[in-house]
Design a protein around this motif. Structure first.
Motif, PDB file in Angstrom:
ATOM      1  N   ALA A   1      46.455  27.584  34.594  1.00  0.00           N
ATOM      2  CA  ALA A   1      47.444  27.513  33.560  1.00  0.00           C
ATOM      3  C   ALA A   1      47.162  28.352  32.616  1.00  0.00           C
ATOM      4  CB  ALA A   1      47.836  25.882  32.812  1.00  0.00           C
ATOM      5  N   ARG A   2      46.143  28.539  32.067  1.00  0.00           N
ATOM      6  CA  ARG A   2      45.474  29.435  30.962  1.00  0.00           C
ATOM      7  C   ARG A   2      45.650  30.839  31.519  1.00  0.00           C
ATOM      8  NH1 ARG A   2      39.561  29.878  28.397  1.00  0.00           N
ATOM      9  NH2 ARG A   2      40.016  32.014  27.071  1.00  0.00           N
ATOM     10  N   PHE A   3      45.088  30.942  32.681  1.00  0.00           N
ATOM     11  CA  PHE A   3      45.160  32.252  33.213  1.00  0.00           C
ATOM     12  C   PHE A   3      46.668  32.844  33.542  1.00  0.00           C
ATOM     13  CE2 PHE A   3      46.141  34.334  37.652  1.00  0.00           C
ATOM     14  CZ  PHE A   3      45.216  35.160  37.768  1.00  0.00           C
ATOM     15  N   ASP A   4      47.575  31.998  33.803  1.00  0.00           N
ATOM     16  CA  ASP A   4      49.046  32.335  33.859  1.00  0.00           C
ATOM     17  C   ASP A   4      49.552  32.672  32.454  1.00  0.00           C
ATOM     18  OD1 ASP A   4      49.290  32.256  36.467  1.00  0.00           O
ATOM     19  OD2 ASP A   4      50.144  29.887  36.368  1.00  0.00           O
ATOM     20  N   ALA A   5      49.044  32.118  31.270  1.00  0.00           N
ATOM     21  CA  ALA A   5      49.573  32.184  30.091  1.00  0.00           C
ATOM     22  C   ALA A   5      48.810  33.591  29.644  1.00  0.00           C
ATOM     23  CB  ALA A   5      49.177  31.309  29.103  1.00  0.00           C
ATOM     24  N   ASP A   6      47.396  33.982  30.151  1.00  0.00           N
ATOM     25  CA  ASP A   6      47.065  34.924  29.378  1.00  0.00           C
ATOM     26  C   ASP A   6      47.521  36.386  30.192  1.00  0.00           C
ATOM     27  OD1 ASP A   6      45.325  33.968  27.685  1.00  0.00           O
ATOM     28  OD2 ASP A   6      43.592  33.766  29.025  1.00  0.00           O
ATOM     29  N   ARG A   7      48.044  36.164  31.535  1.00  0.00           N
ATOM     30  CA  ARG A   7      48.656  37.321  32.129  1.00  0.00           C
ATOM     31  C   ARG A   7      49.729  37.702  31.448  1.00  0.00           C
ATOM     32  NH1 ARG A   7      50.294  36.579  37.279  1.00  0.00           N
ATOM     33  NH2 ARG A   7      50.249  34.310  37.136  1.00  0.00           N
ATOM     34  N   LEU A   8      50.577  37.028  30.460  1.00  0.00           N
ATOM     35  CA  LEU A   8      51.794  37.438  29.977  1.00  0.00           C
ATOM     36  C   LEU A   8      51.280  38.111  28.635  1.00  0.00           C
ATOM     37  CD1 LEU A   8      53.868  34.166  30.547  1.00  0.00           C
ATOM     38  CD2 LEU A   8      53.980  36.524  31.862  1.00  0.00           C
ATOM     39  N   ASP A   9      50.092  38.270  28.105  1.00  0.00           N
ATOM     40  CA  ASP A   9      49.883  38.810  26.922  1.00  0.00           C
ATOM     41  C   ASP A   9      49.833  40.455  27.148  1.00  0.00           C
ATOM     42  OD1 ASP A   9      48.668  39.710  24.544  1.00  0.00           O
ATOM     43  OD2 ASP A   9      46.994  38.332  24.629  1.00  0.00           O
ATOM     44  N   PRO A  10      50.802  41.061  26.287  1.00  0.00           N
ATOM     45  CA  PRO A  10      50.907  42.392  26.507  1.00  0.00           C
ATOM     46  C   PRO A  10      49.442  43.121  26.092  1.00  0.00           C
ATOM     47  CG  PRO A  10      52.126  41.670  24.493  1.00  0.00           C
ATOM     48  CD  PRO A  10      51.688  40.459  25.645  1.00  0.00           C
TER      49      PRO A  10
ATOM     50  N   ARG B   1      41.782  41.102  33.968  1.00  0.00           N
ATOM     51  CA  ARG B   1      41.627  40.761  32.529  1.00  0.00           C
ATOM     52  C   ARG B   1      41.665  39.593  32.035  1.00  0.00           C
ATOM     53  NH1 ARG B   1      39.342  45.873  29.978  1.00  0.00           N
ATOM     54  NH2 ARG B   1      39.652  47.435  31.219  1.00  0.00           N
ATOM     55  N   ALA B   2      42.601  38.648  32.812  1.00  0.00           N
ATOM     56  CA  ALA B   2      42.867  37.467  32.199  1.00  0.00           C
ATOM     57  C   ALA B   2      41.677  36.706  32.617  1.00  0.00           C
ATOM     58  CB  ALA B   2      44.246  36.743  32.912  1.00  0.00           C
ATOM     59  N   ALA B   3      41.143  36.851  33.837  1.00  0.00           N
ATOM     60  CA  ALA B   3      40.026  36.172  34.320  1.00  0.00           C
ATOM     61  C   ALA B   3      38.896  36.602  33.260  1.00  0.00           C
ATOM     62  CB  ALA B   3      39.583  36.713  35.627  1.00  0.00           C
ATOM     63  N   ALA B   4      38.791  37.414  32.975  1.00  0.00           N
ATOM     64  CA  ALA B   4      37.687  38.005  32.139  1.00  0.00           C
ATOM     65  C   ALA B   4      37.763  37.257  30.613  1.00  0.00           C
ATOM     66  CB  ALA B   4      37.539  39.585  31.700  1.00  0.00           C
ATOM     67  N   ARG B   5      38.747  36.614  30.405  1.00  0.00           N
ATOM     68  CA  ARG B   5      38.798  35.865  29.168  1.00  0.00           C
ATOM     69  C   ARG B   5      38.369  34.560  29.249  1.00  0.00           C
ATOM     70  NH1 ARG B   5      44.919  36.807  25.968  1.00  0.00           N
ATOM     71  NH2 ARG B   5      44.375  39.039  25.236  1.00  0.00           N
ATOM     72  N   GLN B   6      37.947  33.967  30.483  1.00  0.00           N
ATOM     73  CA  GLN B   6      37.655  32.706  30.677  1.00  0.00           C
ATOM     74  C   GLN B   6      36.014  33.218  31.196  1.00  0.00           C
ATOM     75  OE1 GLN B   6      39.742  29.908  33.148  1.00  0.00           O
ATOM     76  NE2 GLN B   6      41.644  31.224  32.718  1.00  0.00           N
ATOM     77  N   GLY B   7      35.615  34.310  31.117  1.00  0.00           N
ATOM     78  CA  GLY B   7      34.158  34.585  31.329  1.00  0.00           C
ATOM     79  C   GLY B   7      33.863  34.832  32.849  1.00  0.00           C
TER      80      GLY B   7
ATOM     81  N   GLU C   1      51.894  34.068  43.216  1.00  0.00           N
ATOM     82  CA  GLU C   1      51.157  32.898  44.051  1.00  0.00           C
ATOM     83  C   GLU C   1      49.919  33.631  44.542  1.00  0.00           C
ATOM     84  OE1 GLU C   1      52.064  30.495  48.338  1.00  0.00           O
ATOM     85  OE2 GLU C   1      53.558  31.645  47.433  1.00  0.00           O
ATOM     86  N   GLY C   2      49.656  34.871  45.220  1.00  0.00           N
ATOM     87  CA  GLY C   2      48.385  35.076  45.484  1.00  0.00           C
ATOM     88  C   GLY C   2      47.296  35.334  44.510  1.00  0.00           C
ATOM     89  N   LEU C   3      47.883  35.555  43.321  1.00  0.00           N
ATOM     90  CA  LEU C   3      46.843  35.908  42.105  1.00  0.00           C
ATOM     91  C   LEU C   3      46.445  34.541  41.707  1.00  0.00           C
ATOM     92  CD1 LEU C   3      48.462  38.653  40.225  1.00  0.00           C
ATOM     93  CD2 LEU C   3      46.616  39.091  41.594  1.00  0.00           C
ATOM     94  N   ARG C   4      47.214  33.503  41.863  1.00  0.00           N
ATOM     95  CA  ARG C   4      46.847  32.123  41.338  1.00  0.00           C
ATOM     96  C   ARG C   4      45.890  31.675  42.407  1.00  0.00           C
ATOM     97  NH1 ARG C   4      52.479  31.328  40.723  1.00  0.00           N
ATOM     98  NH2 ARG C   4      53.230  31.675  38.467  1.00  0.00           N
ATOM     99  N   ALA C   5      46.053  31.735  43.788  1.00  0.00           N
ATOM    100  CA  ALA C   5      45.080  31.427  44.861  1.00  0.00           C
ATOM    101  C   ALA C   5      43.669  31.886  44.530  1.00  0.00           C
ATOM    102  CB  ALA C   5      45.636  31.798  46.284  1.00  0.00           C
TER     103      ALA C   5
END
Length: 250
Positions: free
Chosen positions: A193-202, A154-160, A179-183
């Motif tokens: 960095a945006r991906f990591d931040a968005d993953r914290l959004d409940p 879902r975080a990836a979807a936010r970046q299209g 680590e695996g998800l970031r890879a």
């Protein structure tokens, strides 16, 4: 409670739900394709289709005895109300005559097999030719790692770039820790960095939970599960089985 126990509990709920929900699956095209989140309606909304998004059916309710007069073109539906689908989790022409909804789990070996061996053939023969439109719904039934990966999608979807992330996840057997998800995000071309931040959004976790609860309410027996113009096809079936289902739906 261990992750294994959590995953086992989820699978038991799926199997228990199958006893009550299986009879509804053949008419769930509307339920799977609720377009309340801005997804454009295509030919699947034409009268006569099992996935017709008519006003009476737009809540995604499964078929029951209709109180309407015999011969009415608009059926009455009852059943679980689907959460909206994010259009960024779909691909293909909005005029495609066949819609395929996949309920998937990034930690599912059979989902990986489908993504690696069957989906590419369907893309060449049907998706690229405008015959099918594909929608993804999260069904992370294998425990906490599954849910974490679904939220990452879902975080990836936010970046299209949901489908790029999807393909990166299923290209091999990535670890489902941070680590695996970031890879996978890096391979998908994401701003990590945006991906990591968005993953914290409940809010993203709530979207994943809504899809999972919907799958459980439908009584889906596991993953991957597909609704092809509303008719259930379960598992990573041989390519010929998918082709027969698509041709029948056309």
């Amino acid at each position: 409670m261990t992750d294994e126990h959590r995953g086992g509990g989820s699978r038991r709920r799926v199997l228990a739900g199958a006893l009550t929900g299986a009879a509804a699956l053949v008419v769930l095209g509307v339920a799977a394709l609720n377009r309340g989140d801005g997804a454009p309606a295509g030919p699947a909304s034409r009268a006569g289709s099992t996935s017709a998004a008519t006003p009476a059916a737009s809540a995604g309710r499964t078929a029951a005895a209709s109180a309407e007069p015999t011969g009415s073109p608009v059926p009455t539906w009852e059943g679980p109300t689907p959460p909206p689908i994010d259009p960024k989790l779909s691909k293909g022409s909005d005029r495609a005559p066949v819609t395929i909804v996949e309920f998937g789990d990034f930690d599912c070996p059979n989902c990986r097999h489908y993504a690696q061996t069957i989906a590419p053939a369907l893309k060449r023969e049907y998706l690229d030719r405008g015959v099918i439109r594909i929608f993804w719904r999260d069904s992370p039934i294998r425990g906490r790692d599954s849910v974490r990966a679904a939220v990452a999608g879902r975080a990836a979807a936010r970046q299209g770039r949901f489908w790029e992330f999807h393909d990166a996840m299923f290209a091999g057997r990535p670890r489902l820790d941070d680590e695996g998800l970031r890879a996978a995000a890096t391979r998908a071309g994401l701003d990590v960095a945006r991906f990591d931040a968005d993953r914290l959004d409940p809010a993203l976790k709530r979207l994943v939970d809504a899809d999972l609860n919907f799958a459980l309410q439908l009584g889906l027996p596991g993953t991957p599960a597909f609704l092809i113009n509303g008719r259930l096809l379960f598992g990573a079936q041989p390519l010929a089985t998918f082709k027969r289902a698509i041709e029948k739906a056309r």
